[in-house]
Design a protein around this motif. Structure first.
Motif, short mmCIF file in Angstrom:
data_model
loop_
_atom_site.label_atom_id
_atom_site.label_comp_id
_atom_site.label_asym_id
_atom_site.label_seq_id
_atom_site.Cartn_x
_atom_site.Cartn_y
_atom_site.Cartn_z
N PHE A 1 36.56 40.93 36.42
CA PHE A 1 36.84 39.67 37.11
C PHE A 1 36.34 38.53 36.24
O PHE A 1 35.59 38.73 35.27
CB PHE A 1 36.20 39.63 38.50
N ASN A 2 36.79 37.30 36.55
CA ASN A 2 36.37 36.13 35.79
C ASN A 2 35.85 35.05 36.72
O ASN A 2 35.90 35.20 37.95
CB ASN A 2 37.51 35.61 34.91
N ALA A 3 35.37 33.96 36.14
CA ALA A 3 34.73 32.90 36.93
C ALA A 3 35.73 31.89 37.47
O ALA A 3 35.33 30.97 38.20
CB ALA A 3 33.68 32.20 36.08
N VAL A 4 37.02 32.04 37.13
CA VAL A 4 38.02 31.06 37.53
C VAL A 4 38.75 31.47 38.80
O VAL A 4 38.86 30.70 39.76
CB VAL A 4 39.03 30.81 36.39
N GLU A 5 39.25 32.68 38.82
CA GLU A 5 40.04 33.15 39.96
C GLU A 5 39.14 33.43 41.16
O GLU A 5 38.11 34.09 41.03
CB GLU A 5 40.81 34.41 39.57
#
Length: 565
Positions: A46-50
């Motif tokens: 996972f990433n910090a944007v979505e």
């Protein structure tokens, strides 16, 4: 929501300011549920944007997932303003991001294939924005044309650590002290004592010589356990835990590489091969036992002061308690002990059962100190609980300590002992040691133990316990269904006192031609007498077994049935 700092380590060659390419970098982790402790199959990313909406909540998270085993809803969010570049060229850990998590343990990390990192040349300032790690690889090499030198990243790793709001704590504290590692476990055999969380402090020199017998004995009765150590312990502890899980669950596959034993293990290994096998450690290199080990009566306080584990020990308590609180938020009671301590969990449970855990309780063997927090004379500072004999805190006390623990880690960094730091931090949180519990002992029930107490007392912790003594204590617990008294402990360990002399108080003079048989008879004639010593022509009697002293021309005896509950 609990927070974890993601600590990165890597060897940088002619590079600095290593960081992910941006907030949309896909992070890859292995995770497991903190509720049922089942590991999620495969890697998650996972990433910090979505962001996604958290089910049955108004909040959002970067990761939402339901445990496939217990169906618990879990989530995690990478804080966008927490990103930092890695600047070290020594391989020491530095914080590069902070994660808020609920219901998840992060147990492994890898650089994501297809995602890029950025760094600058250490001397030239050249920007490298295409650093990419191939699948399964942790190294990258390149060439700096402006600087006319090779550049590279070697052995990149990352893992979670208790969150700290103080960057200075990470800058000023040696990294190996802060790189606390913990493995949370749930015993698949009993799952008892769910209200108790145990923190077991260890070090890489002693991990494989002490903890196996603890795993085989009292830790098998526990639901919530953390192995707390330094960075090198993490790898060894994880390898040990994987093998232990395989042994208990009958699993066929192992995940991850198991490290070799360093020289320190070879030098201090005192475990019988069968004990290693039953503890699930026979996969590690078998080493010869230590020379003259028959002369090692017990672990002596201060014996290990030369090891790295001992030098780092002071830095484990406060982060360790923070980890315990984060990993086991539903626990009512938290106990921290050493890797040569034995905990009688049933006895502990019986003593805490009448207490309200939401109130601030702090228990242990009370001690005074000098040398920390400006204390120059005994009694000036707060009484603290000695670590090896067990530190017990209620959820109420630990909750209060969490409000100041980050400040304590920095404030008491120079204090030489972790148990003193714990006492000082609890004092800062308004919590002082309590005296409602007893049964904390800094030595095992051997020839040096002073049994001058009621035989009905139920001990909670013994410290400096040898593996053979732990096995004997565990057998005693099984026989008595966990309800062990001091009288039973003495009768079980009296074999350690064979052919030794008991020191008595007071006495009856039997005359120049006194016969030692009269001494035993005199003891039996006194209903309160349980031990006797015949020394010269004097018969000494005592109500309780006392520490042993050796004297030529003397003998002694014990009326075992007298010292019983």
């Amino acid at each position: 929501m609990p927070k974890l700092d993601l600590l990165l380590t890597a060897e940088l060659e002619n590079l600095t300011n290593l960081r992910p390419s941006g907030p949309d970098y896909e992070w890859s982790f292995r995770v497991k549920c903190t509720n049922c402790h089942e590991e999620n199959p495969g890697w998650i990313s996972f990433n910090a944007v979505e962001e996604e909406e958290i089910p049955n909540s108004r909040g959002t998270a970067n990761l939402n997932m339901k445990c496939k085993s217990c169906k618990t809803q879990t989530n995690a969010t990478i804080l966008k303003d927490s990103f930092k570049a890695y600047t070290s060229d020594s391989g020491k850990p530095q914080k590069i991001a902070t994660i808020e998590t609920r219901g998840l343990d992060f147990i492994d990390w890898k650089p994501t294939h297809g995602q890029t990192w950025i760094a600058e040349g250490a001397e030239s300032g050249t920007t490298f924005d295409d650093i990419e790690f191939e699948e399964g690889e942790r190294d990258w090499v390149g060439y700096d044309e402006k600087g006319a030198c090779a550049v590279g990243v070697t052995d990149i790793k990352a893992g979670p650590s208790p969150h700290s709001d103080h960057d200075s704590a990470i800058r000023d504290t040696p990294a190996e002290h802060l790189y606390i590692r913990a493995i949370s476990t749930t015993s698949p055999t009993t799952k008892r004592h769910p209200n108790i969380a145990i923190g077991l402090k260890t070090g890489h020199e002693t991990l494989l010589t002490r903890t196996p017998i603890q795993i085989l004995t009292f830790l098998r009765e526990a639901s919530n356990v953390l192995l707390i150590g330094d960075a090198s312990v993490f790898d060894a502890a994880r390898g040990e835990y994987i093998q232990r899980t395989k042994m208990f669950n009958g699993e066929d596959a192992l995940d991850g590489r198991v490290p070799q034993e360093p020289r320190e293990y070879q030098r201090r290994n005192q475990l019988h091969p069968d004990v290693r096998r039953r503890a699930g450690l026979d996969h590690l290199n078998e080493q010869p036992t230590v020379e003259n080990h028959e002369t090692l009566d017990r672990v002596i306080s201060g014996e290990d002061v030369g090891t790295e584990g001992w030098r780092r020990d002071a830095h484990k308590n406060l982060p360790g308690f923070k980890l315990l609180y984060q990993r086991f938020p539903a626990a009512d009671w938290f106990i921290m002990v050493d890797d040569d301590s034995y905990v009688l969990l049933e006895n502990m449970q019986s003593q805490i059962s009448s207490l309200n855990a939401s109130k601030p309780y702090y228990f242990g063997q009370g001690n005074d100190f000098i040398g920390c927090d400006g204390v120059k004379e005994v009694g000036e500072g707060p009484v603290f609980a000695q670590g090896g004999a067990g530190i017990i805190v209620s959820s109420g006390a630990l909750k209060a300590m969490m409000a100041v623990v980050d400040d304590c880690i920095v404030k008491y960094h120079e204090c030489y002992a972790g148990d003193i730091r714990t006492g000082l931090c609890l004092r800062d949180a308004g919590v002082r040691i309590s005296w409602e519990l007893n049964g904390f002992h800094s030595i095992p029930p051997n020839k040096e133990f002073d049994f001058s107490m009621t035989p009905c007392e139920r001990p909670i912790v013994f410290h400096h316990v040898l593996p053979i003594q732990m096995q004997k204590m565990h057998e005693l617990e099984q026989i008595n269904k966990g309800n062990v008294t001091m009288g039973q402990s003495f009768n079980t360990f009296s074999w350690e006192c064979d052919e030794q002399i008991l020191k008595g108080e007071g006495g009856v003079h039997l005359g120049e031609n006194g016969i030692m048989g009269k001494c035993e008879k005199e003891c039996r004639n006194h209903p309160d007498c349980s031990t006797w010593s015949f020394r010269g022509n004097n018969c000494s009697m005592s109500e309780f077994p006392s520490p042993i002293v050796s004297t030529n021309g003397s003998t002694s005896g014990v009326i075992y049935e007298r010292y019983s509950c």
